[in-house]
Write a protein that holds these residues in place. Sequence first.
Motif, PDB file in Angstrom:
ATOM      1  N   VAL A 156      -2.767 -19.055   5.456  1.00  0.00           N
ATOM      2  CA  VAL A 156      -2.560 -17.615   6.008  1.00  0.00           C
ATOM      3  C   VAL A 156      -2.927 -16.593   4.839  1.00  0.00           C
ATOM      4  CG1 VAL A 156      -1.380 -18.419   8.104  1.00  0.00           C
ATOM      5  CG2 VAL A 156      -0.200 -17.809   6.010  1.00  0.00           C
ATOM      6  N   GLY A 157      -2.828 -16.892   3.591  1.00  0.00           N
ATOM      7  CA  GLY A 157      -2.891 -16.029   2.501  1.00  0.00           C
ATOM      8  C   GLY A 157      -2.044 -16.370   1.359  1.00  0.00           C
ATOM      9  N   THR A 158      -1.741 -15.555   0.332  1.00  0.00           N
ATOM     10  CA  THR A 158      -1.328 -15.413  -0.867  1.00  0.00           C
ATOM     11  C   THR A 158      -0.626 -14.069  -1.343  1.00  0.00           C
ATOM     12  OG1 THR A 158      -2.829 -17.216  -1.386  1.00  0.00           O
ATOM     13  CG2 THR A 158      -1.245 -16.142  -3.384  1.00  0.00           C
ATOM     14  N   LEU A 159       0.599 -14.235  -1.419  1.00  0.00           N
ATOM     15  CA  LEU A 159       1.241 -13.033  -1.981  1.00  0.00           C
ATOM     16  C   LEU A 159       1.391 -13.222  -3.404  1.00  0.00           C
ATOM     17  CD1 LEU A 159       4.692 -12.860   0.402  1.00  0.00           C
ATOM     18  CD2 LEU A 159       2.775 -11.348   0.304  1.00  0.00           C
ATOM     19  N   TYR A 160       1.336 -11.924  -4.097  1.00  0.00           N
ATOM     20  CA  TYR A 160       1.261 -12.027  -5.636  1.00  0.00           C
ATOM     21  C   TYR A 160       2.722 -11.102  -5.985  1.00  0.00           C
ATOM     22  CZ  TYR A 160      -3.140 -13.702  -5.077  1.00  0.00           C
ATOM     23  OH  TYR A 160      -4.527 -14.545  -5.099  1.00  0.00           O
ATOM     24  N   THR A 161       3.797 -11.800  -5.843  1.00  0.00           N
ATOM     25  CA  THR A 161       4.798 -11.139  -6.332  1.00  0.00           C
ATOM     26  C   THR A 161       5.175  -9.912  -5.259  1.00  0.00           C
ATOM     27  OG1 THR A 161       4.317  -9.496  -8.135  1.00  0.00           O
ATOM     28  CG2 THR A 161       4.965 -11.737  -8.734  1.00  0.00           C
ATOM     29  N   SER A 162       6.010  -8.869  -5.935  1.00  0.00           N
ATOM     30  CA  SER A 162       6.680  -7.838  -4.701  1.00  0.00           C
ATOM     31  C   SER A 162       5.339  -6.616  -4.735  1.00  0.00           C
ATOM     32  CB  SER A 162       7.691  -7.365  -5.373  1.00  0.00           C
ATOM     33  OG  SER A 162       7.495  -6.732  -6.623  1.00  0.00           O
ATOM     34  N   GLU A 163       4.039  -6.859  -5.637  1.00  0.00           N
ATOM     35  CA  GLU A 163       3.149  -5.877  -5.379  1.00  0.00           C
ATOM     36  C   GLU A 163       2.331  -5.981  -4.186  1.00  0.00           C
ATOM     37  OE1 GLU A 163       3.315  -3.487  -7.709  1.00  0.00           O
ATOM     38  OE2 GLU A 163       5.093  -4.608  -8.746  1.00  0.00           O
ATOM     39  N   SER A 164       2.338  -7.100  -3.447  1.00  0.00           N
ATOM     40  CA  SER A 164       1.625  -7.193  -2.212  1.00  0.00           C
ATOM     41  C   SER A 164       2.380  -7.809  -1.162  1.00  0.00           C
ATOM     42  CB  SER A 164       0.570  -8.236  -2.614  1.00  0.00           C
ATOM     43  OG  SER A 164       0.991  -9.660  -2.865  1.00  0.00           O
ATOM     44  N   GLU A 165       1.728  -7.854   0.275  1.00  0.00           N
ATOM     45  CA  GLU A 165       2.225  -8.063   1.451  1.00  0.00           C
ATOM     46  C   GLU A 165       1.295  -8.921   2.146  1.00  0.00           C
ATOM     47  OE1 GLU A 165       1.564  -4.002   3.957  1.00  0.00           O
ATOM     48  OE2 GLU A 165       3.126  -4.123   2.506  1.00  0.00           O
ATOM     49  N   LEU A 166       1.606  -9.437   3.254  1.00  0.00           N
ATOM     50  CA  LEU A 166       0.672 -10.383   4.078  1.00  0.00           C
ATOM     51  C   LEU A 166       1.077 -10.299   5.397  1.00  0.00           C
ATOM     52  CD1 LEU A 166      -1.334 -12.622   3.905  1.00  0.00           C
ATOM     53  CD2 LEU A 166       0.370 -14.180   4.031  1.00  0.00           C
ATOM     54  N   SER A 167       0.148  -9.514   6.352  1.00  0.00           N
ATOM     55  CA  SER A 167       0.476  -9.628   7.833  1.00  0.00           C
ATOM     56  C   SER A 167      -0.134 -10.604   8.485  1.00  0.00           C
ATOM     57  CB  SER A 167      -0.585  -8.128   8.229  1.00  0.00           C
ATOM     58  OG  SER A 167      -0.166  -7.298   7.461  1.00  0.00           O
ATOM     59  N   VAL A 168       0.837 -11.068   9.510  1.00  0.00           N
ATOM     60  CA  VAL A 168       0.697 -12.368  10.455  1.00  0.00           C
ATOM     61  C   VAL A 168       1.006 -11.921  11.963  1.00  0.00           C
ATOM     62  CG1 VAL A 168       1.033 -13.957   8.634  1.00  0.00           C
ATOM     63  CG2 VAL A 168       2.914 -13.339   9.927  1.00  0.00           C
ATOM     64  N   ASP A 179       2.530 -10.007  21.882  1.00  0.00           N
ATOM     65  CA  ASP A 179       2.216 -10.358  20.586  1.00  0.00           C
ATOM     66  C   ASP A 179       2.752  -9.399  19.679  1.00  0.00           C
ATOM     67  OD1 ASP A 179       1.426 -12.669  21.520  1.00  0.00           O
ATOM     68  OD2 ASP A 179      -0.769 -12.224  21.158  1.00  0.00           O
ATOM     69  N   ARG A 180       3.198  -9.847  18.458  1.00  0.00           N
ATOM     70  CA  ARG A 180       3.517  -8.580  17.210  1.00  0.00           C
ATOM     71  C   ARG A 180       2.767  -9.075  16.087  1.00  0.00           C
ATOM     72  NH1 ARG A 180       6.439  -4.132  19.198  1.00  0.00           N
ATOM     73  NH2 ARG A 180       7.452  -4.723  21.152  1.00  0.00           N
ATOM     74  N   VAL A 181       2.446  -8.017  15.298  1.00  0.00           N
ATOM     75  CA  VAL A 181       2.002  -8.163  13.883  1.00  0.00           C
ATOM     76  C   VAL A 181       2.986  -7.733  13.034  1.00  0.00           C
ATOM     77  CG1 VAL A 181       0.262  -7.525  12.068  1.00  0.00           C
ATOM     78  CG2 VAL A 181      -0.456  -7.782  14.565  1.00  0.00           C
ATOM     79  N   VAL A 182       3.499  -8.668  11.973  1.00  0.00           N
ATOM     80  CA  VAL A 182       4.517  -8.314  11.387  1.00  0.00           C
ATOM     81  C   VAL A 182       4.065  -8.601   9.530  1.00  0.00           C
ATOM     82  CG1 VAL A 182       6.316  -8.763  12.806  1.00  0.00           C
ATOM     83  CG2 VAL A 182       5.528 -10.772  11.402  1.00  0.00           C
ATOM     84  N   THR A 183       4.823  -8.157   8.753  1.00  0.00           N
ATOM     85  CA  THR A 183       4.394  -8.226   7.392  1.00  0.00           C
ATOM     86  C   THR A 183       5.677  -9.239   6.483  1.00  0.00           C
ATOM     87  OG1 THR A 183       3.548  -6.009   7.664  1.00  0.00           O
ATOM     88  CG2 THR A 183       3.965  -6.989   5.375  1.00  0.00           C
ATOM     89  N   ILE A 184       4.930 -10.058   5.900  1.00  0.00           N
ATOM     90  CA  ILE A 184       5.931 -10.978   5.095  1.00  0.00           C
ATOM     91  C   ILE A 184       5.616 -10.446   3.538  1.00  0.00           C
ATOM     92  CG2 ILE A 184       5.958 -13.169   3.944  1.00  0.00           C
ATOM     93  CD1 ILE A 184       4.648 -14.293   6.394  1.00  0.00           C
ATOM     94  N   LYS A 185       6.866 -10.206   2.910  1.00  0.00           N
ATOM     95  CA  LYS A 185       6.909  -9.732   1.628  1.00  0.00           C
ATOM     96  C   LYS A 185       7.857 -10.479   0.718  1.00  0.00           C
ATOM     97  CE  LYS A 185       5.929  -4.843   2.669  1.00  0.00           C
ATOM     98  NZ  LYS A 185       6.627  -3.322   2.280  1.00  0.00           N
TER      99      LYS A 185
END
Length: 513
Positions: free
Chosen positions: A122-134, A96-102
Motif C-alpha cells: 500500500v506504500g512506503t513511509l519515509y520516517t516522520s517526514e511523510s504520510e500514507l493515506s488508506v 468508508d473512511r480515508v485515514v492517514t498512517i504516520k
Amino acid sequence: MPISKGGFVTFIPHETAEEVEENIWCNVAYQTNGDTWSDFSLSQGRTTIVDALASEQSNLDFYVEGDCFWQTLQKEDDPLTYYLVVMGNSILSPKDRVVTIKAGNSISGACDIKDQLSNTSVGTLYTSESELSVTIPKGVPRIFKITLTSPSKPDFVENGDFEAKLINWTPTETVLATEEAYYGNYAAKVTGKGSLHQWRKVKPNTTYTLTAFAKVTDPENGQPTLTIKDQTDNLLGSEQVNETTYTSQRIKFTTNTTTDSISIKYLRDNDKAVGDAYLDEVVVKETAYILNADFEKDLMGWTYYGGAKVVAYEDFSKDKSVKIEGNGGISQWIKVEPSATYEVSFTTKMDDISNDLQFQINDAEGNKYVLEGVTTLQSKEYSFSVTVKDGEENLELSFSRANESSGNVWIDNITITLGDDSSDGQDNIINDLSTAILETNIYPNPANESVNIVPKVAGKYELNVFDAQGRNMDKRSFTDRFKLPVSNYTKGVYFFILSDMEGGQESFKVMVK
C-alpha cells in the motif's frame, strides 16, 4: 490503548481519577459521574482528551490520524516488524473512511507497508517526514504489516522527559510523577528509599553519553545515584546527585563486544533516606551531541544570561531559535572523545554588525580551542573544526555578545559531527562557501587615508564595505590586490566582506580614524 482523534477513550470504573493515575500505564485520567465532568463540561472534556492524545502521538512508533479505532503491535522476536490494526465503525461511522498512517519520532529509515490479508503493498513511509493515506471500509478492520529498513533509533530513551508520567519506566511504590519538573509538565520523584529504571537496546563497542537533570531535597540523608549497567550487571558508569536544585548529570560510557542492552537506573538505597529525589529529561545518544540544539525545548540544557531568550517564526527559522537582544549569551558543556576531531556548525544572523557574536570552545582547564567573532547580516552557516586534547573529555560551547552591544542576534541549528582527524583543529571554515580565502593581508588597521587589501592567492575579487548600521557604503572589484581610499569615510568601525569568484568569503573589522 492509543487512539486517534475521533476515536474511542477507555472508560474504567474507579472511585476517583487519582486511583487510575496510580497505574504506571496511565498518563492522565478524567473523572465523570456519567452526566458531567468534575472539572469541565462534557464538550470541554472531549476536547481536552482529544488534544492530550494528539500531543502524545508523535512519541509513538506509528499512529493514525482520522476517524477510526487503531492499535499497533511490535513483533516480539523481530524489532523491524510491526502490525497495525485499523477499524471504522458501522454505527458511529457508517461509511468508508480515508485515514492517514504516520511514523513517530523514534522511527528511522523507510517503512514498507502491506495489507496483511492480501499481501499487497500500500506504500512506503519515509520516517516522520511523510504520510500514507488508506481506505478503511465501514465496520471492517484492516490489518497492515509494517517492515522497517532499520530499527527504531537506539538513542531514544522512552519517555525520558516523563511527559507520559511513568510509562516505560519500572518504578518502586515510592516513585510518583510530579509537576515539580526541570522542563515540561512532569518529572519523576522518589520519596525516601526507592528506584526507577528502564532497559534500552544499544550497539556493541560504542561510546554513549547519558544526560539527565536531577536534584535531592536532603543530600545528607540519602543521595540518589544514576547508574548504567549492561545485561550482565556490569557497571558502565554512574553519577551521584548531591545538588538541591536541578543540575545536569553527564555520564559517558562505552559498551563492549557483548553488550546489547543497558539498564538506566535512578536509585536511593538508603533505608533512612529523607525527603525527595527528582529526575527529569533523560537522554542517551552516541558521543558527542549537543542537548536541545534546535531550541525546540526553549533553553532547556543551556546556561544563559542577559538578553538571551527563545523566539519562534521571526524570519530566521521555521521553528524556534535563540535570540540575544543586546548583550548576553548561552553556553553548554558536552562530553567528547579524547584526541577526536569534531566539526561544530551553527546558523546565525544579526541586524546590527557593530558588535560581533563571539563563539568560543573551551576545555575544563580553560584552554581555548576556538575563539572567533562572527558578523553577518544574512542568515549564514558557520563551521569550526576542533581537535580534542589527549585525556580531555569535556568541552564548553558558548555564544556571547559584549556589554553595551546593540541590536539582535539569532542562533539556531547547532550541530557537532565527527570530523577529519587530519585537521589541526585551528582553522575555521564558512560552510556555505565553496572556497575559503585564507590569510588575506589588510593594512594599516586602524587607517586614516587608505587600506591595502592583499589576498594570499592572486585572482579576481569583489569587496563590499558596510558601516556599523549594516549599510553598504562601498563596492569595488579588483584583480590580485587593491588600495581602498578611506579619507572621506566618517570615523568609526567598518566591516569589509571580501569575495572571490568561486564563492569564497572572508570578513574583516577595520577602524577608520
